[in-house]
Design a protein around this motif. Structure first.
Motif, PDB file in Angstrom:
ATOM      1  N   LEU A 238      46.125  44.311  45.511  1.00  0.00           N
ATOM      2  CA  LEU A 238      46.313  42.869  45.649  1.00  0.00           C
ATOM      3  C   LEU A 238      47.152  42.606  46.886  1.00  0.00           C
ATOM      4  N   ASP A 239      46.646  41.748  47.751  1.00  0.00           N
ATOM      5  CA  ASP A 239      47.327  41.413  49.005  1.00  0.00           C
ATOM      6  C   ASP A 239      47.582  39.914  49.017  1.00  0.00           C
ATOM      7  N   VAL A 240      48.846  39.520  49.186  1.00  0.00           N
ATOM      8  CA  VAL A 240      49.224  38.107  49.101  1.00  0.00           C
ATOM      9  C   VAL A 240      49.948  37.677  50.366  1.00  0.00           C
ATOM     10  N   ARG A 241      49.552  36.522  50.890  1.00  0.00           N
ATOM     11  CA  ARG A 241      50.275  35.915  52.010  1.00  0.00           C
ATOM     12  C   ARG A 241      51.111  34.765  51.482  1.00  0.00           C
ATOM     13  N   MET A 242      52.341  34.653  51.958  1.00  0.00           N
ATOM     14  CA  MET A 242      53.225  33.587  51.523  1.00  0.00           C
ATOM     15  C   MET A 242      53.212  32.456  52.537  1.00  0.00           C
ATOM     16  N   GLY A 243      53.188  31.222  52.045  1.00  0.00           N
ATOM     17  CA  GLY A 243      53.271  30.045  52.895  1.00  0.00           C
ATOM     18  C   GLY A 243      54.643  29.407  52.759  1.00  0.00           C
ATOM     19  N   GLN A 244      54.902  28.393  53.560  1.00  0.00           N
ATOM     20  CA  GLN A 244      56.197  27.725  53.538  1.00  0.00           C
ATOM     21  C   GLN A 244      55.996  26.216  53.697  1.00  0.00           C
ATOM     22  N   LEU A 245      56.579  25.442  52.786  1.00  0.00           N
ATOM     23  CA  LEU A 245      56.508  23.992  52.877  1.00  0.00           C
ATOM     24  C   LEU A 245      57.523  23.486  53.901  1.00  0.00           C
ATOM     25  N   ASN A 246      57.445  22.200  54.194  1.00  0.00           N
ATOM     26  CA  ASN A 246      58.331  21.619  55.209  1.00  0.00           C
ATOM     27  C   ASN A 246      59.804  21.747  54.854  1.00  0.00           C
ATOM     28  N   ASP A 247      60.110  21.793  53.555  1.00  0.00           N
ATOM     29  CA  ASP A 247      61.502  21.911  53.138  1.00  0.00           C
ATOM     30  C   ASP A 247      61.980  23.360  53.049  1.00  0.00           C
ATOM     31  N   GLY A 248      61.118  24.298  53.483  1.00  0.00           N
ATOM     32  CA  GLY A 248      61.494  25.708  53.483  1.00  0.00           C
ATOM     33  C   GLY A 248      61.119  26.459  52.229  1.00  0.00           C
ATOM     34  N   THR A 249      60.598  25.753  51.228  1.00  0.00           N
ATOM     35  CA  THR A 249      60.190  26.388  49.980  1.00  0.00           C
ATOM     36  C   THR A 249      58.986  27.304  50.215  1.00  0.00           C
ATOM     37  N   THR A 250      59.029  28.513  49.659  1.00  0.00           N
ATOM     38  CA  THR A 250      57.919  29.454  49.817  1.00  0.00           C
ATOM     39  C   THR A 250      56.989  29.398  48.613  1.00  0.00           C
ATOM     40  N   TYR A 251      55.724  29.707  48.864  1.00  0.00           N
ATOM     41  CA  TYR A 251      54.720  29.716  47.805  1.00  0.00           C
ATOM     42  C   TYR A 251      53.619  30.693  48.192  1.00  0.00           C
ATOM     43  N   PRO A 252      52.888  31.243  47.225  1.00  0.00           N
ATOM     44  CA  PRO A 252      51.771  32.146  47.542  1.00  0.00           C
ATOM     45  C   PRO A 252      50.572  31.356  48.030  1.00  0.00           C
ATOM     46  N   SER A 253      50.264  31.438  49.322  1.00  0.00           N
ATOM     47  CA  SER A 253      49.173  30.629  49.879  1.00  0.00           C
ATOM     48  C   SER A 253      47.805  31.271  49.659  1.00  0.00           C
ATOM     49  N   ASP A 254      47.714  32.590  49.847  1.00  0.00           N
ATOM     50  CA  ASP A 254      46.436  33.287  49.698  1.00  0.00           C
ATOM     51  C   ASP A 254      46.645  34.622  48.990  1.00  0.00           C
ATOM     52  N   ALA A 255      45.816  34.898  48.009  1.00  0.00           N
ATOM     53  CA  ALA A 255      45.866  36.175  47.304  1.00  0.00           C
ATOM     54  C   ALA A 255      44.461  36.760  47.236  1.00  0.00           C
ATOM     55  N   ALA A 256      44.345  38.056  47.505  1.00  0.00           N
ATOM     56  CA  ALA A 256      43.036  38.716  47.478  1.00  0.00           C
ATOM     57  C   ALA A 256      43.124  40.011  46.688  1.00  0.00           C
ATOM     58  N   LEU A 257      42.405  40.065  45.575  1.00  0.00           N
ATOM     59  CA  LEU A 257      42.357  41.268  44.740  1.00  0.00           C
ATOM     60  C   LEU A 257      41.069  42.020  45.023  1.00  0.00           C
ATOM     61  N   ASP A 258      41.177  43.337  45.190  1.00  0.00           N
ATOM     62  CA  ASP A 258      40.017  44.182  45.492  1.00  0.00           C
ATOM     63  C   ASP A 258      39.906  45.277  44.434  1.00  0.00           C
ATOM     64  N   ALA A 259      38.856  45.189  43.603  1.00  0.00           N
ATOM     65  CA  ALA A 259      38.575  46.215  42.597  1.00  0.00           C
ATOM     66  C   ALA A 259      37.396  47.039  43.116  1.00  0.00           C
ATOM     67  N   LYS A 260      37.690  48.074  43.885  1.00  0.00           N
ATOM     68  CA  LYS A 260      36.638  48.818  44.582  1.00  0.00           C
ATOM     69  C   LYS A 260      35.659  49.490  43.643  1.00  0.00           C
ATOM     70  N   ALA A 261      36.139  49.997  42.509  1.00  0.00           N
ATOM     71  CA  ALA A 261      35.251  50.704  41.586  1.00  0.00           C
ATOM     72  C   ALA A 261      34.140  49.792  41.073  1.00  0.00           C
ATOM     73  N   LYS A 262      34.455  48.526  40.890  1.00  0.00           N
ATOM     74  CA  LYS A 262      33.468  47.556  40.403  1.00  0.00           C
ATOM     75  C   LYS A 262      32.855  46.737  41.529  1.00  0.00           C
ATOM     76  N   LYS A 263      33.329  46.978  42.772  1.00  0.00           N
ATOM     77  CA  LYS A 263      32.875  46.211  43.939  1.00  0.00           C
ATOM     78  C   LYS A 263      33.078  44.713  43.711  1.00  0.00           C
ATOM     79  N   LEU A 264      34.238  44.413  43.104  1.00  0.00           N
ATOM     80  CA  LEU A 264      34.564  43.040  42.756  1.00  0.00           C
ATOM     81  C   LEU A 264      35.784  42.580  43.548  1.00  0.00           C
ATOM     82  N   THR A 265      35.741  41.366  44.058  1.00  0.00           N
ATOM     83  CA  THR A 265      36.894  40.791  44.741  1.00  0.00           C
ATOM     84  C   THR A 265      37.194  39.417  44.142  1.00  0.00           C
ATOM     85  N   VAL A 266      38.464  39.117  44.082  1.00  0.00           N
ATOM     86  CA  VAL A 266      38.924  37.817  43.598  1.00  0.00           C
ATOM     87  C   VAL A 266      39.882  37.256  44.635  1.00  0.00           C
TER      88      VAL A 266
END
Length: 237
Positions: A198-226
């Motif tokens: 799972l690879d996650v990029r964090m974003g930042q709002l104007n007030d400096g608050t952080t949040y998870p902007s993009d998350a990508a899960l890779d299940a290679k055995a099933k060739k499935l991505t979320v």
């Protein structure tokens, strides 16, 4: 009024903890993984407190062998119980059902795939955003280590056995502000052999608050991505 007061308390608690940790002997020269973990936990708690003022759109896309199988958009916000509430905005319709024996076989495979997809989506939610209580548990158990990626600028805090035995939650942080920059997870679904990343990029709002902007899960055995994308943050009226 009570909500604003709770936000001030969260921010003040974070500042107090920062000052206390910075005052520890030797922190400026050689901060420990435990000290960094304490600051990270406070940062996550402060951001989550502020995010309770916001609503946003969450877009979840599931793909199998590179082909999109489902897409769902939901409006998200924090409810009175402190949990995230979701209202579906848009989703892709299920495929038309086939008749006869082939239809039954196809339905069985679709059900199995759907269950796996649900498990994969649930796994993403178990790591994103990080749970302050679980960060504390890993810290108290001595299961936190630190990898310096760029001296004085960036490091990765590793929390072992965060959600499941043998997994690892790695949070990249800005060493000057302790702001989370990204998350990398090595985990699995039911069996450790069924590894997922799972690879996650964090974003930042104007007030400096952080949040998870993009998350990508890779299940290679099933060739499935979320993939899960959070966008359109705005304060609730």
């Amino acid at each position: 009024m009570k909500h604003n007061q709770s936000l001030r308390v969260a921010r003040n608690s974070f500042l107090i903890l920062v000052l206390a940790v910075l005052a520890l002997p030797g922190f400026a020269q050689q901060p420990t993984a435990a000290e960094r973990a304490a600051l990270l936990k406070a940062t996550v708690e402060a951001s989550q407190a502020v995010l309770k003022q916001y609503e946003w759109i969450e877009t979840t896309v599931v793909s199998l062998k590179g082909e999109e199988k489902s897409r769902k958009q939901e409006r998200c916000y924090y409810g009175a119980d402190g949990g995230v509430q979701k209202v579906e905005v848009n989703s892709t319709p299920p495929p038309a059902k086939k008749r006869g024996l082939r239809g039954k076989i196809a339905a069985s495979k679709q059900e199995e795939l759907t269950d796996y997809m649900k498990s994969a989506i649930a796994l993403v939610k178990s790591y994103v955003p990080p749970n302050p209580a679980k960060l504390q548990i890993a810290k108290d158990a001595g299961k936190v280590s630190i990898d310096v990626l760029q001296p004085g600028k960036r490091a990765r805090l590793n929390f072992r056995d965060y959600e499941k035995p043998g997994d690892n939650l790695g949070v990249e942080v800005d060493l000057t502000s302790n702001r989370p920059l990204g998350i990398k997870v090595a985990s699995y679904l039911d069996d450790p052999k069924d590894a997922v990343t799972l690879d996650v990029r964090m974003g930042q709002l104007n007030d400096g608050t952080t949040y998870p902007s993009d998350a990508a899960l890779d299940a290679k055995a099933k060739k499935l991505t979320v993939t899960v994308k959070n966008s359109g943050y705005r304060k609730m009226n």
